[in-house]
Design a protein around this motif. Structure first.
Motif, PDB file in Angstrom:
ATOM      1  N   GLU A  42       0.811  -1.217   0.000  1.00 39.13           N
ATOM      2  CA  GLU A  42       0.000   0.000   0.000  1.00 39.13           C
ATOM      3  C   GLU A  42       0.847   1.271   0.000  1.00 39.13           C
ATOM      4  OE1 GLU A  42      -4.366  -0.803   1.723  1.00 39.13           O
ATOM      5  OE2 GLU A  42      -2.828  -0.457   3.249  1.00 39.13           O
ATOM      6  N   ILE A  43       2.044   1.216   0.573  1.00 42.39           N
ATOM      7  CA  ILE A  43       2.865   2.420   0.634  1.00 42.39           C
ATOM      8  C   ILE A  43       3.359   2.848  -0.750  1.00 42.39           C
ATOM      9  CG2 ILE A  43       5.119   1.304   0.988  1.00 42.39           C
ATOM     10  CD1 ILE A  43       5.647   3.457   3.143  1.00 42.39           C
ATOM     11  N   VAL A  44       3.377   1.906  -1.696  1.00 40.99           N
ATOM     12  CA  VAL A  44       3.853   2.232  -3.048  1.00 40.99           C
ATOM     13  C   VAL A  44       2.760   2.085  -4.104  1.00 40.99           C
ATOM     14  CG1 VAL A  44       6.252   1.621  -2.540  1.00 40.99           C
ATOM     15  CG2 VAL A  44       4.684  -0.151  -3.365  1.00 40.99           C
ATOM     16  N   SER A  45       1.594   1.573  -3.732  1.00 40.01           N
ATOM     17  CA  SER A  45       0.575   1.254  -4.730  1.00 40.01           C
ATOM     18  C   SER A  45       0.058   2.453  -5.516  1.00 40.01           C
ATOM     19  CB  SER A  45      -0.601   0.519  -4.077  1.00 40.01           C
ATOM     20  OG  SER A  45      -1.228   1.317  -3.100  1.00 40.01           O
ATOM     21  N   PRO A  46      -0.084   3.663  -4.923  1.00 33.35           N
ATOM     22  CA  PRO A  46      -0.592   4.765  -5.754  1.00 33.35           C
ATOM     23  C   PRO A  46       0.272   5.049  -6.977  1.00 33.35           C
ATOM     24  CG  PRO A  46      -0.769   5.329  -3.432  1.00 33.35           C
ATOM     25  CD  PRO A  46       0.027   4.058  -3.500  1.00 33.35           C
ATOM     26  N   LEU A  47       1.598   5.058  -6.799  1.00 32.93           N
ATOM     27  CA  LEU A  47       2.489   5.307  -7.932  1.00 32.93           C
ATOM     28  C   LEU A  47       2.483   4.131  -8.910  1.00 32.93           C
ATOM     29  CD1 LEU A  47       5.575   7.074  -6.304  1.00 32.93           C
ATOM     30  CD2 LEU A  47       3.919   8.048  -7.911  1.00 32.93           C
ATOM     31  N   ILE A  48       2.399   2.909  -8.376  1.00 34.66           N
ATOM     32  CA  ILE A  48       2.375   1.737  -9.249  1.00 34.66           C
ATOM     33  C   ILE A  48       1.123   1.751 -10.124  1.00 34.66           C
ATOM     34  CG2 ILE A  48       2.148  -0.778  -9.297  1.00 34.66           C
ATOM     35  CD1 ILE A  48       3.932  -0.895  -6.835  1.00 34.66           C
ATOM     36  N   ILE A  49      -0.026   1.976  -9.510  1.00 34.78           N
ATOM     37  CA  ILE A  49      -1.278   1.981 -10.263  1.00 34.78           C
ATOM     38  C   ILE A  49      -1.283   3.120 -11.284  1.00 34.78           C
ATOM     39  CG2 ILE A  49      -3.777   2.222 -10.123  1.00 34.78           C
ATOM     40  CD1 ILE A  49      -2.676  -0.457  -9.116  1.00 34.78           C
ATOM     41  N   GLN A  50      -0.773   4.278 -10.891  1.00 33.54           N
ATOM     42  CA  GLN A  50      -0.694   5.397 -11.833  1.00 33.54           C
ATOM     43  C   GLN A  50       0.150   5.037 -13.041  1.00 33.54           C
ATOM     44  OE1 GLN A  50       0.767   9.105 -10.134  1.00 33.54           O
ATOM     45  NE2 GLN A  50       1.523   9.792 -12.142  1.00 33.54           N
ATOM     46  N   LYS A  51       1.293   4.393 -12.784  1.00 34.83           N
ATOM     47  CA  LYS A  51       2.178   4.011 -13.892  1.00 34.83           C
ATOM     48  C   LYS A  51       1.525   2.935 -14.767  1.00 34.83           C
ATOM     49  CE  LYS A  51       5.597   5.513 -14.443  1.00 34.83           C
ATOM     50  NZ  LYS A  51       6.059   6.612 -15.329  1.00 34.83           N
ATOM     51  N   ILE A  52       0.787   2.030 -14.160  1.00 37.81           N
ATOM     52  CA  ILE A  52       0.079   1.006 -14.942  1.00 37.81           C
ATOM     53  C   ILE A  52      -0.949   1.650 -15.855  1.00 37.81           C
ATOM     54  CG2 ILE A  52      -1.546  -0.919 -14.798  1.00 37.81           C
ATOM     55  CD1 ILE A  52       1.366  -1.677 -14.261  1.00 37.81           C
ATOM     56  N   HIS A  53      -1.677   2.632 -15.339  1.00 41.57           N
ATOM     57  CA  HIS A  53      -2.648   3.337 -16.181  1.00 41.57           C
ATOM     58  C   HIS A  53      -1.948   3.959 -17.391  1.00 41.57           C
ATOM     59  CE1 HIS A  53      -5.884   2.647 -13.521  1.00 41.57           C
ATOM     60  NE2 HIS A  53      -5.641   3.602 -12.632  1.00 41.57           N
ATOM     61  N   GLU A  54      -0.816   4.607 -17.155  1.00 40.27           N
ATOM     62  CA  GLU A  54      -0.091   5.276 -18.233  1.00 40.27           C
ATOM     63  C   GLU A  54       0.402   4.271 -19.272  1.00 40.27           C
ATOM     64  OE1 GLU A  54       3.038   7.382 -16.322  1.00 40.27           O
ATOM     65  OE2 GLU A  54       1.706   8.761 -15.239  1.00 40.27           O
ATOM     66  N   LEU A  55       1.041   3.206 -18.790  1.00 45.68           N
ATOM     67  CA  LEU A  55       1.634   2.232 -19.710  1.00 45.68           C
ATOM     68  C   LEU A  55       0.560   1.418 -20.428  1.00 45.68           C
ATOM     69  CD1 LEU A  55       4.616   1.000 -17.513  1.00 45.68           C
ATOM     70  CD2 LEU A  55       4.724   2.494 -19.521  1.00 45.68           C
ATOM     71  N   ALA A  56      -0.513   1.095 -19.736  1.00 44.90           N
ATOM     72  CA  ALA A  56      -1.596   0.337 -20.366  1.00 44.90           C
ATOM     73  C   ALA A  56      -2.249   1.141 -21.482  1.00 44.90           C
ATOM     74  CB  ALA A  56      -2.633  -0.061 -19.326  1.00 44.90           C
ATOM     75  N   ALA A  57      -2.330   2.450 -21.297  1.00 42.02           N
ATOM     76  CA  ALA A  57      -2.898   3.305 -22.335  1.00 42.02           C
ATOM     77  C   ALA A  57      -1.946   3.434 -23.515  1.00 42.02           C
ATOM     78  CB  ALA A  57      -3.223   4.677 -21.758  1.00 42.02           C
ATOM     79  N   THR A  58      -0.647   3.505 -23.220  1.00 43.80           N
ATOM     80  CA  THR A  58       0.359   3.632 -24.279  1.00 43.80           C
ATOM     81  C   THR A  58       0.508   2.337 -25.070  1.00 43.80           C
ATOM     82  OG1 THR A  58       1.561   5.236 -22.916  1.00 43.80           O
ATOM     83  CG2 THR A  58       2.765   4.230 -24.751  1.00 43.80           C
ATOM     84  N   HIS A  59       0.350   1.210 -24.362  1.00 40.76           N
ATOM     85  CA  HIS A  59       0.535  -0.108 -24.986  1.00 40.76           C
ATOM     86  C   HIS A  59      -0.736  -0.943 -24.784  1.00 40.76           C
ATOM     87  CE1 HIS A  59       4.810   0.900 -25.267  1.00 40.76           C
ATOM     88  NE2 HIS A  59       4.779   1.209 -23.986  1.00 40.76           N
ATOM     89  N   PRO A  60      -1.804  -0.634 -25.479  1.00 41.52           N
ATOM     90  CA  PRO A  60      -3.083  -1.315 -25.227  1.00 41.52           C
ATOM     91  C   PRO A  60      -3.078  -2.799 -25.558  1.00 41.52           C
ATOM     92  CG  PRO A  60      -3.208   0.073 -27.190  1.00 41.52           C
ATOM     93  CD  PRO A  60      -1.913   0.408 -26.520  1.00 41.52           C
ATOM     94  N   GLU A  61      -2.101  -3.254 -26.342  1.00 41.75           N
ATOM     95  CA  GLU A  61      -2.055  -4.664 -26.709  1.00 41.75           C
ATOM     96  C   GLU A  61      -1.144  -5.479 -25.785  1.00 41.75           C
ATOM     97  OE1 GLU A  61       1.391  -2.805 -28.989  1.00 41.75           O
ATOM     98  OE2 GLU A  61      -0.492  -2.234 -28.006  1.00 41.75           O
TER      99      GLU A  61
END
Length: 346
Positions: free
Chosen positions: A202-221
């Motif tokens: 939980e101490i790192v999850s906000p940044l991890i989830i934010q980065k996942i959103h960014e990368l998932a949008a950049t690489h949708p496949e």
């Protein structure tokens, strides 16, 4: 009941086909394939085998194999059961074990221990040809509640990899053995996970989830693959649960590979995880102690498909988390710390 097979060294991806009533499959290599026994040894053969991306193979008379060389999938359509009764499967249930992926994401798990820059340079783990081109997108290491890991993109495999570091410091061991439970995720009624495992996530999850959103949008496949060894495996599982419960639109892309993972949640958590239609592979090495902790008597359980290295040339696959034919069959007096540190690529 177990299903006994002999497979050749060259099997890269394996589909074990079994009736739903069967929970385990024992996979044995031929004694002629002596190098297979070194799979968990730090050998040139191990590196060569898991570096390979296109191999095919065949079997002896105990299994009729339909080999698709284009996809590197071996399908077993006939087997000899443990009671020596031959049975041909007409409408089997499929368990897919991608051995190549097990090796690949083990390398990413191991890299979490040694990666200390934003360059993909960490020794043997970073030298696998199928990790070539990996780009580090985010790294973390927190001092207050020790948690480390990285997020990377592998363009060749079309994968976003989230790797959680395992037990590396004294505080990590404290986190490992804390068995206080926390209600989580809150969207799943009755679900609880180990507080020590959750705190470091939980101490790192906000940044991890934010980065996942960014990368998932950049690489949708691209797929999203969570991985980790030991304590890192528990936190990878919690990440996968977080994505599944709170960001379910990523579920079709989610995969989970862990190594020497401790039990991390109660029966409600396990029920939720087992309900997810995603790849969930737990690799357990021989008599490794850590997967037996915390104890089931404390309310903790395993989920997912277990790939157990029962011996140097024998592997057992169980569909049910704490099934008695996999690592649960190891008596407590044989539990081993050295086996926990002998996932040699990690």
């Amino acid at each position: 009941m177990a299903l006994i097979y002999k497979l050749s060294l060259a099997a890269v991806a394996l589909q074990i086909l079994a009736y739903p009533c069967y929970s385990a499959a024992i996979i044995q290599t031929s004694t002629a394939d002596s190098s297979f026994s070194n799979m968990f040894g730090f050998t040139e053969w191990f590196r060569d085998f898991f570096h390979s991306s296109s191999t095919t193979g065949n079997s002896n008379d105990s299994a009729n194999l339909d080999t698709n060389s284009a996809t590197n999938v071996i399908t077993i359509m006939h087997y000899t059961a443990a009671n020596n009764v031959d049975m041909t499967i007409s409408s089997p249930k499929q368990i897919v074990i991608d051995i190549h992926a097990i090796g690949l994401y083990a390398a990413y798990s191991g890299a979490a221990y040694s990666l200390d820059s934003d360059k993909w340079a960490c020794g043997i783990q970073c030298s696998r040809p199928d990790t070539e081109g990996t780009v580090i997108k985010h790294r973390w290491k927190t001092p207050q509640i020790t948690s480390g890991g990285f997020i990377a993109v592998n363009p060749n495999k079309k994968a976003i990899v989230v790797s959680f570091r395992g037990t590396a410091e004294f505080q990590d061991w404290i986190d490992d053995i804390i068995i206080n439970s926390a209600e989580w995720p809150l969207t799943i009624a009755g679900s609880q996970v180990g507080a020590g495992f959750l705190n470091g996530y939980e101490i790192v999850s906000p940044l991890i989830i934010q980065k996942i959103h960014e990368l998932a949008a950049t690489h949708p496949e691209y797929s999203i693959v969570a991985t980790g060894h030991s304590l890192g495996g528990a936190r990878a599982a919690i990440f996968a649960a977080d994505i599944s419960a709170n960001h379910p639109h990523y579920l079709p892309r989610l995969q989970l590979y862990t190594y020497g993972q401790p039990r991390c949640g109660n029966s409600a958590f396990v029920k939720f995880m087992d309900s997810l239609n995603i790849t969930k592979i737990r690799v357990v090495n021989k008599s490794d102690l850590i997967p037996h902790l915390p104890a089931k008597e404390a309310g903790y359980h395993h989920f997912g498909t277990e790939f157990w290295v029962a011996a140097e040339n024998q592997f057992v696959v169980c569909q049910d988390g704490d099934y008695s034919m996999c690592s649960e069959s190891v008596p407590f007096y044989k539990f081993s710390i050295p086996d926990h540190t002998s996932y040699s690529w990690i």
